[in-house]
Design an enzyme around this catalytic site. Sequence first.
Site, PDB file in Angstrom:
ATOM      1  N   HIS A 233       0.828  -1.192   0.000  1.00 41.49           N
ATOM      2  CA  HIS A 233       0.000   0.000   0.000  1.00 41.49           C
ATOM      3  C   HIS A 233       0.867   1.248   0.000  1.00 41.49           C
ATOM      4  CE1 HIS A 233      -3.194   2.770   0.058  1.00 41.49           C
ATOM      5  NE2 HIS A 233      -2.494   3.432   0.948  1.00 41.49           N
ATOM      6  N   TYR A 237       1.717   5.436  -2.443  1.00 38.26           N
ATOM      7  CA  TYR A 237       1.964   6.840  -2.115  1.00 38.26           C
ATOM      8  C   TYR A 237       3.380   7.262  -2.489  1.00 38.26           C
ATOM      9  CZ  TYR A 237      -2.502   6.489   0.124  1.00 38.26           C
ATOM     10  OH  TYR A 237      -3.832   6.277   0.349  1.00 38.26           O
ATOM     11  N   HIS A 384      -9.700   1.117 -10.944  1.00 37.42           N
ATOM     12  CA  HIS A 384      -9.235   2.017  -9.877  1.00 37.42           C
ATOM     13  C   HIS A 384      -7.765   2.383 -10.075  1.00 37.42           C
ATOM     14  CE1 HIS A 384      -8.154   3.479  -5.877  1.00 37.42           C
ATOM     15  NE2 HIS A 384      -7.285   2.490  -5.756  1.00 37.42           N
ATOM     16  N   PHE A 385      -6.932   1.377 -10.308  1.00 35.83           N
ATOM     17  CA  PHE A 385      -5.521   1.763 -10.311  1.00 35.83           C
ATOM     18  C   PHE A 385      -5.057   2.312 -11.653  1.00 35.83           C
ATOM     19  CE2 PHE A 385      -4.746  -2.990 -10.608  1.00 35.83           C
ATOM     20  CZ  PHE A 385      -4.102  -3.006 -11.835  1.00 35.83           C
ATOM     21  N   HIS A 386      -5.873   2.201 -12.678  1.00 36.61           N
ATOM     22  CA  HIS A 386      -5.491   2.933 -13.887  1.00 36.61           C
ATOM     23  C   HIS A 386      -5.846   4.422 -13.774  1.00 36.61           C
ATOM     24  CE1 HIS A 386      -4.572  -0.974 -15.626  1.00 36.61           C
ATOM     25  NE2 HIS A 386      -3.814  -0.287 -16.464  1.00 36.61           N
ATOM     26  N   ARG A 447     -10.346  -9.930 -12.569  1.00 36.64           N
ATOM     27  CA  ARG A 447      -9.105  -9.354 -13.077  1.00 36.64           C
ATOM     28  C   ARG A 447      -8.097 -10.487 -13.275  1.00 36.64           C
ATOM     29  NH1 ARG A 447      -5.900  -6.684  -7.864  1.00 36.64           N
ATOM     30  NH2 ARG A 447      -4.275  -6.434  -9.434  1.00 36.64           N
ATOM     31  N   ARG A 448      -6.954 -10.175 -13.840  1.00 37.98           N
ATOM     32  CA  ARG A 448      -5.826 -11.094 -13.937  1.00 37.98           C
ATOM     33  C   ARG A 448      -6.179 -12.431 -14.557  1.00 37.98           C
ATOM     34  NH1 ARG A 448      -2.234 -10.370  -8.409  1.00 37.98           N
ATOM     35  NH2 ARG A 448      -1.046  -8.677  -9.288  1.00 37.98           N
TER      36      ARG A 448
HETATM   37 FE1  HAS Z   1      -5.784   2.174  -4.197  1.00 36.22          FE
HETATM   38  C1  HAS Z   1      -6.118  -1.229  -4.688  1.00 36.22           C
HETATM   39  C2  HAS Z   1      -7.840   2.004  -1.485  1.00 36.22           C
HETATM   40  C3  HAS Z   1      -5.310   5.529  -3.610  1.00 36.22           C
HETATM   41  C4  HAS Z   1      -3.161   2.168  -6.414  1.00 36.22           C
HETATM   42  N1  HAS Z   1      -4.844   0.747  -5.361  1.00 36.22           N
HETATM   43  C5  HAS Z   1      -5.147  -0.582  -5.437  1.00 36.22           C
HETATM   44  C6  HAS Z   1      -4.266  -1.231  -6.370  1.00 36.22           C
HETATM   45  C7  HAS Z   1      -3.404  -0.268  -6.831  1.00 36.22           C
HETATM   46  C8  HAS Z   1      -3.785   0.966  -6.190  1.00 36.22           C
HETATM   47  C9  HAS Z   1      -2.259  -0.458  -7.796  1.00 36.22           C
HETATM   48  O1  HAS Z   1      -8.885  -0.158   0.390  1.00 36.22           O
HETATM   49  C10 HAS Z   1      -4.320  -2.705  -6.781  1.00 36.22           C
HETATM   50  C11 HAS Z   1      -3.297  -3.522  -6.080  1.00 36.22           C
HETATM   51  C12 HAS Z   1      -3.395  -4.948  -6.549  1.00 36.22           C
HETATM   52  O2  HAS Z   1      -2.753  -5.269  -7.558  1.00 36.22           O
HETATM   53  O3  HAS Z   1      -4.154  -5.715  -5.954  1.00 36.22           O
HETATM   54  N2  HAS Z   1      -6.502   3.513  -2.831  1.00 36.22           N
HETATM   55  C13 HAS Z   1      -7.347   3.249  -1.831  1.00 36.22           C
HETATM   56  C14 HAS Z   1      -7.660   4.476  -1.110  1.00 36.22           C
HETATM   57  C15 HAS Z   1      -6.938   5.477  -1.730  1.00 36.22           C
HETATM   58  C16 HAS Z   1      -6.209   4.851  -2.796  1.00 36.22           C
HETATM   59  C17 HAS Z   1      -8.561   4.629   0.053  1.00 36.22           C
HETATM   60  N3  HAS Z   1      -4.508   3.566  -4.880  1.00 36.22           N
HETATM   61  C18 HAS Z   1      -4.455   4.882  -4.495  1.00 36.22           C
HETATM   62  C19 HAS Z   1      -3.380   5.550  -5.162  1.00 36.22           C
HETATM   63  C20 HAS Z   1      -2.766   4.595  -5.949  1.00 36.22           C
HETATM   64  C21 HAS Z   1      -3.493   3.360  -5.755  1.00 36.22           C
HETATM   65  C22 HAS Z   1      -3.028   7.002  -4.957  1.00 36.22           C
HETATM   66  C23 HAS Z   1      -1.601   4.695  -6.854  1.00 36.22           C
HETATM   67  C24 HAS Z   1      -0.932   5.779  -7.108  1.00 36.22           C
HETATM   68  N4  HAS Z   1      -6.808   0.682  -3.295  1.00 36.22           N
HETATM   69  C25 HAS Z   1      -7.533   0.813  -2.159  1.00 36.22           C
HETATM   70  C26 HAS Z   1      -7.976  -0.512  -1.707  1.00 36.22           C
HETATM   71  C27 HAS Z   1      -7.482  -1.434  -2.621  1.00 36.22           C
HETATM   72  C28 HAS Z   1      -6.754  -0.652  -3.603  1.00 36.22           C
HETATM   73  C29 HAS Z   1      -8.786  -0.850  -0.524  1.00 36.22           C
HETATM   74  C30 HAS Z   1      -7.662  -2.960  -2.584  1.00 36.22           C
HETATM   75  C31 HAS Z   1      -8.762  -3.372  -3.471  1.00 36.22           C
HETATM   76  C32 HAS Z   1      -8.863  -4.870  -3.548  1.00 36.22           C
HETATM   77  O4  HAS Z   1      -9.870  -5.412  -3.101  1.00 36.22           O
HETATM   78  O5  HAS Z   1      -7.932  -5.530  -4.055  1.00 36.22           O
HETATM   79  C33 HAS Z   1      -6.904   6.924  -1.305  1.00 36.22           C
HETATM   80  O6  HAS Z   1      -5.568   7.341  -1.103  1.00 36.22           O
HETATM   81  C34 HAS Z   1      -7.579   7.836  -2.279  1.00 36.22           C
HETATM   82  C35 HAS Z   1      -7.692   9.255  -1.732  1.00 36.22           C
HETATM   83  C36 HAS Z   1      -8.009  10.239  -2.824  1.00 36.22           C
HETATM   84  C37 HAS Z   1      -8.899  11.234  -2.753  1.00 36.22           C
HETATM   85  C38 HAS Z   1      -9.081  12.161  -3.928  1.00 36.22           C
HETATM   86  C39 HAS Z   1      -8.655  13.588  -3.643  1.00 36.22           C
HETATM   87  C40 HAS Z   1      -8.693  14.389  -4.890  1.00 36.22           C
HETATM   88  C41 HAS Z   1      -7.674  15.134  -5.372  1.00 36.22           C
HETATM   89  C42 HAS Z   1      -7.831  15.786  -6.708  1.00 36.22           C
HETATM   90  C43 HAS Z   1      -7.652  17.288  -6.698  1.00 36.22           C
HETATM   91  C44 HAS Z   1      -7.957  17.865  -8.038  1.00 36.22           C
HETATM   92  C45 HAS Z   1      -7.078  18.592  -8.785  1.00 36.22           C
HETATM   93  C46 HAS Z   1      -7.457  19.003 -10.162  1.00 36.22           C
HETATM   94  C47 HAS Z   1      -5.739  18.989  -8.316  1.00 36.22           C
HETATM   95  C48 HAS Z   1      -9.740  11.443  -1.555  1.00 36.22           C
HETATM   96  C49 HAS Z   1      -6.393  15.336  -4.623  1.00 36.22           C
HETATM   97  C50 HAS Z   1      -8.427  20.101 -10.193  1.00 36.22           C
HETATM   98  C51 HAS Z   1      -8.725  20.428 -11.581  1.00 36.22           C
HETATM   99  C52 HAS Z   1      -9.470  21.466 -11.986  1.00 36.22           C
HETATM  100  C53 HAS Z   1      -9.711  21.675 -13.407  1.00 36.22           C
HETATM  101  C54 HAS Z   1     -10.071  22.411 -11.012  1.00 36.22           C
HETATM  102 CU    CU Z   2      -3.912   0.245  -0.709  1.00 34.78          CU
END
Ligand code: HAS
Ligand code: CU
Length: 581
Positions: A233, A237, A384-386, A447-448
């Site tokens: 995990h 980050y 999700h991860f793409h 998947r996979r």
């Molecule tokens: Fe995830 C599975 C939960 C974030 C990557 N995640 C994965 C896997 C990958 C991955 C690769 O709880 C698959 C792993 C595998 O092969 O099995 N993930 C989360 C949660 C977050 C999260 C709670 N993941 C990421 C990030 C990744 C990533 C970042 C890669 C970089 N994820 C999971 C969970 C799994 C999971 C379970 C397991 C699922 C399963 O069953 O296998 C949080 O960190 C997300 C928080 C994000 C936010 C969004 C905030 C919004 C922002 C945007 C601001 C906008 C801007 C643009 C700047 C709350 C910051 C504005 C534009 C204008 C035009 C105004």
């Molecule tokens: Cu995770």
Amino acid sequence: MSSTASRTYLDQFPAEAKVIKAAFWSSFMALAIGGLLGLVQALHRTDVLRFIDSADYYTVLTAHGILLAITFTIFFLVGIFTWAVTTSLDRGVVDIRFTWAWYIMMVVGTILVGVSILGGVVDAIPMYADVLFTFYAPLQAHPAFYVGLVLFVVGSWLAGADWFRTWWAWRKENPDERIPLPTFMALTTTLFWYLCTLGVALSILVFLLPWSLGIVDSVNPLLTRTLFWYFGHAVVYFWLMPAYMMWYIMLPKLSGGKLFSDPLARVVFVLFLLLSTPVGIHHQYLDPGIAEGYKFIAMTNTMFLLLPSLLTAFTVVASMEHGARQRGGTGYLGWLKALPWRDPVFTGMALAGLMFAAAGFSGMINAGMNINYLVHNSWWVVGHFHLTVGTAVALTFMAAAYWFIPQVTGKELWSRQLALGQVLVWFVGMTFMSNAMHRAGLFGMPRRTAEPQYQGFNFDPAVGTVGEINAQVALGAVLLTVALAMFLLNMVLTSFNDDSDSLPANTYAGTLSGPEDSPAVLDNLKLWTAIAVVLVIVGYTLPLASIVESGGLFGPDIGGFQLAIETDPALVLESVREVMP
Ligand code: HAS
Ligand code: CU
């Protein structure tokens, strides 16, 4: 920063620029190969175009996962962290030979890993590593695969040491100054990287490598898996923090303004240091052998971990709005029009951020223990991860490259129009692909697997059809490949570009509220590291102890599944009988 105005990074730090350029090109090569393999898989799985054997799908998938999630991302980030530390401290690294040493170590590691995976499809290479990027036991890889991973990770540790050494040298000369924000970001990220990679190092060095060498007969699969996710995990980050850094220190400037709050950015990075690691069990909600209570603790920590990203959304968007208003933007939403949408560096990062908002949403769904049962191991997770690593990170890096490559080569970007088109095509392609993947996951498409369609079973989508979903995934994958080609073409032609007239100076955003507005304790890295260690001990001691107690340190007597994946059912049965008589 005034002394450095109108000078590029190459002018300021020619020696460091060379290493960074090398790291970027290593990253792009991984992106090129890994990306192409992604297209092969997507077309195979969706049954649009099949030219590989289904058995080879897993070799392709392993290479795709490792090359993109590990090689592309980490080579790029060591490049930008080196840039960030040297630029913000306004001094070079302590010893450039050390910098080259870690870079070369990472390259050697990558080659070992790559060749052992290639062994899955090239008979002449007597190696195998069809273990996917999670290398779960009892899938077993050739020792070279594990050794390569270790070299790569140790290389990244040394890179971290390099940044720390540079900072220590600076601190001697500037004992009373606050750590400049970009350096602060690189250092806090490095600290949690050290903490989390201990898990994967332990898993490989004590268990998987000795097991693949035949020194120990068996391992405890749940233990190595848990150690993997202890790292797995936090690694997400590690990919995300350099992208966040770009959003904090580049986006506000590109938008025409300043970062809203330096202290808030520091708080965000401290929170990631504290909470990135003790949450890995949220990838194991469905693993038997871990008590529900421990999973519940991991879920709670994960929900807290949303906070720094929500703070980021607020700070970064507020900074963009500030910039837009400086440029004459008005109205509640009208300011959006005043943003520099013709600048590919800005637009790429802004679109990446926009997609990350959706990605955060699917992340929250994953993180809920009960709802995770619906989506786990389905195509939803791939969607999700793409959006996260495949867009928030990858698109930010590509957009950043349009700024960085001119900085480290002294050559102007070959085409801004192509770059702008590229980030848009990526955005559209990913919208098709990830949305369809999320939907497919909801009705249980796994998947996979090379063969998602079980015999005699029909998936039953609530809306649309399986054919339509597959078509969207295939279309998305083709668009992403086109975007990739556009990116690489622009990078290659930039390297041969002789123009260097209008290169921007090497600077980053100023702040509306600077570090002096925050308590000095925020910069106390020792304190935050100590708390992070305590949280890890609290989150992991009991689950690990109970896994070892019930499954044994070296596990029940389960051998490994070696070599490439076998798809002939008779042979599969035979090999299963061999390891579990
Ligand atoms: Fe995830 C599975 C939960 C974030 C990557 N995640 C994965 C896997 C990958 C991955 C690769 O709880 C698959 C792993 C595998 O092969 O099995 N993930 C989360 C949660 C977050 C999260 C709670 N993941 C990421 C990030 C990744 C990533 C970042 C890669 C970089 N994820 C999971 C969970 C799994 C999971 C379970 C397991 C699922 C399963 O069953 O296998 C949080 O960190 C997300 C928080 C994000 C936010 C969004 C905030 C919004 C922002 C945007 C601001 C906008 C801007 C643009 C700047 C709350 C910051 C504005 C534009 C204008 C035009 C105004
Ligand atoms: Cu995770």
